[in-house]
Write an enzyme that holds these catalytic residues in place. Sequence first.
Site, mmCIF file in Angstrom:
data_model
loop_
_atom_site.group_PDB
_atom_site.id
_atom_site.type_symbol
_atom_site.label_atom_id
_atom_site.label_comp_id
_atom_site.label_asym_id
_atom_site.label_seq_id
_atom_site.Cartn_x
_atom_site.Cartn_y
_atom_site.Cartn_z
ATOM 1 N N ASN A 9 -35.172 -23.423 40.326
ATOM 2 C CA ASN A 9 -34.170 -23.423 39.256
ATOM 3 C C ASN A 9 -34.573 -22.310 38.298
ATOM 4 O O ASN A 9 -35.478 -22.494 37.486
ATOM 5 C CB ASN A 9 -34.164 -24.790 38.558
ATOM 6 N N LYS A 11 -33.036 -21.191 35.877
ATOM 7 C CA LYS A 11 -32.511 -21.341 34.507
ATOM 8 C C LYS A 11 -31.917 -20.007 34.060
ATOM 9 O O LYS A 11 -31.426 -19.250 34.889
ATOM 10 C CB LYS A 11 -33.605 -21.864 33.572
ATOM 11 N N HIS A 95 -28.756 -31.686 35.003
ATOM 12 C CA HIS A 95 -30.098 -31.313 34.552
ATOM 13 C C HIS A 95 -30.284 -31.778 33.109
ATOM 14 O O HIS A 95 -29.342 -31.766 32.322
ATOM 15 C CB HIS A 95 -30.282 -29.790 34.656
ATOM 16 N N GLU A 97 -31.451 -30.435 30.613
ATOM 17 C CA GLU A 97 -31.052 -29.456 29.589
ATOM 18 C C GLU A 97 -29.537 -29.477 29.394
ATOM 19 O O GLU A 97 -29.041 -29.303 28.277
ATOM 20 C CB GLU A 97 -31.563 -28.056 29.989
ATOM 21 N N GLU A 167 -36.731 -35.924 37.326
ATOM 22 C CA GLU A 167 -37.357 -34.969 36.415
ATOM 23 C C GLU A 167 -37.615 -35.641 35.069
ATOM 24 O O GLU A 167 -36.710 -35.711 34.228
ATOM 25 C CB GLU A 167 -36.446 -33.753 36.205
ATOM 26 N N GLY A 173 -41.147 -27.912 31.766
ATOM 27 C CA GLY A 173 -41.523 -26.724 31.003
ATOM 28 C C GLY A 173 -42.648 -26.950 30.009
ATOM 29 O O GLY A 173 -42.937 -26.108 29.170
ATOM 30 N N SER A 212 -42.905 -29.156 35.764
ATOM 31 C CA SER A 212 -44.194 -28.467 35.783
ATOM 32 C C SER A 212 -44.895 -28.516 37.144
ATOM 33 O O SER A 212 -46.122 -28.588 37.216
ATOM 34 C CB SER A 212 -45.123 -28.986 34.674
HETATM 35 P P1 PGA Z 1 -40.349 -26.629 35.171
HETATM 36 O O1 PGA Z 1 -38.779 -26.983 35.198
HETATM 37 O O2 PGA Z 1 -40.809 -26.551 36.600
HETATM 38 O O3 PGA Z 1 -40.422 -25.297 34.466
HETATM 39 O O4 PGA Z 1 -41.025 -27.732 34.410
HETATM 40 C C1 PGA Z 1 -38.249 -27.882 36.144
HETATM 41 C C2 PGA Z 1 -36.768 -28.018 35.932
HETATM 42 O O5 PGA Z 1 -36.320 -28.019 34.767
HETATM 43 O O6 PGA Z 1 -35.987 -28.144 36.908
#
Ligand code: PGA
Length: 251
Positions: A9, A11, A95, A97, A167, A173, A212
Amino acid sequence: MRQKLVAGNWKMHGNLIENQVLLGNLRDSLAGMQNMASAICVPFPYLAQAQSVLAGSVVAWGAQNLSEHAKGAYTGEVSASMLQDFGCRYVIVGHSERRALFGETDEVVAAKFMAAIAAGLIPILCVGETLSEREADAAEAVIARQLDAVLKIAGMAGIARSVLAYEPVWAIGTGKTASPEQAQAVHAFIRQKLAAQDADIANRLVIQYGGSVKAANAAELFSQPDIDGGLIGGASLVADEFIAICKAAQS
Ligand code: PGA
């Protein structure tokens, strides 16, 4: 036996020049990868680039969002059939976000999930609790609510055509990964909840972990019985990291 799926992803990262190098590297390095599936979910403007670099390779591509509407006066939105036009196999739906920053409710997420299914795309449905929800011992209730909204309109037949991604919001993140045991416990909860409706579909469902994931912790996470690969944010922008994570998913 479920095949693991590792999906990147990106982003809101990337540009034409950097993408060309990264996508080309992934295409070439993952070519010999067996017994696992891989995909990269890029920002909308780069779907054509992902298609041109990855077409014919083992690496699939997809988007990070879509409209719940099929077409119409929805300025700025992108429909499922448009994603299909660019060869997308996957689309991330719900997601955290999108839920937190763009106000996507469980109902909107469910409608987007249906729009993806209707167009023949595979939605990667994200579910997960925030830190305060975990601390309040509400993780399972939150995830059940998120799943129920989708089950209500898509049923198990819809779930059967999707991928799930657990998640935990507090792990995205932040560098804080859920421990393999913490993640496995939630994955088992999700599978059991769905198995109560249809054991066969639940057993075949790919449930990714996200938050992460990096080369250093992927193998341990992926060795858990109900963790079927990962949804990878930051580490999907670094070719060597992503390739190592894909290797860890080979079984
Ligand atoms: P990350 O993000 O691996 O940077 O923690 C995962 C995601 O948001 O899908």
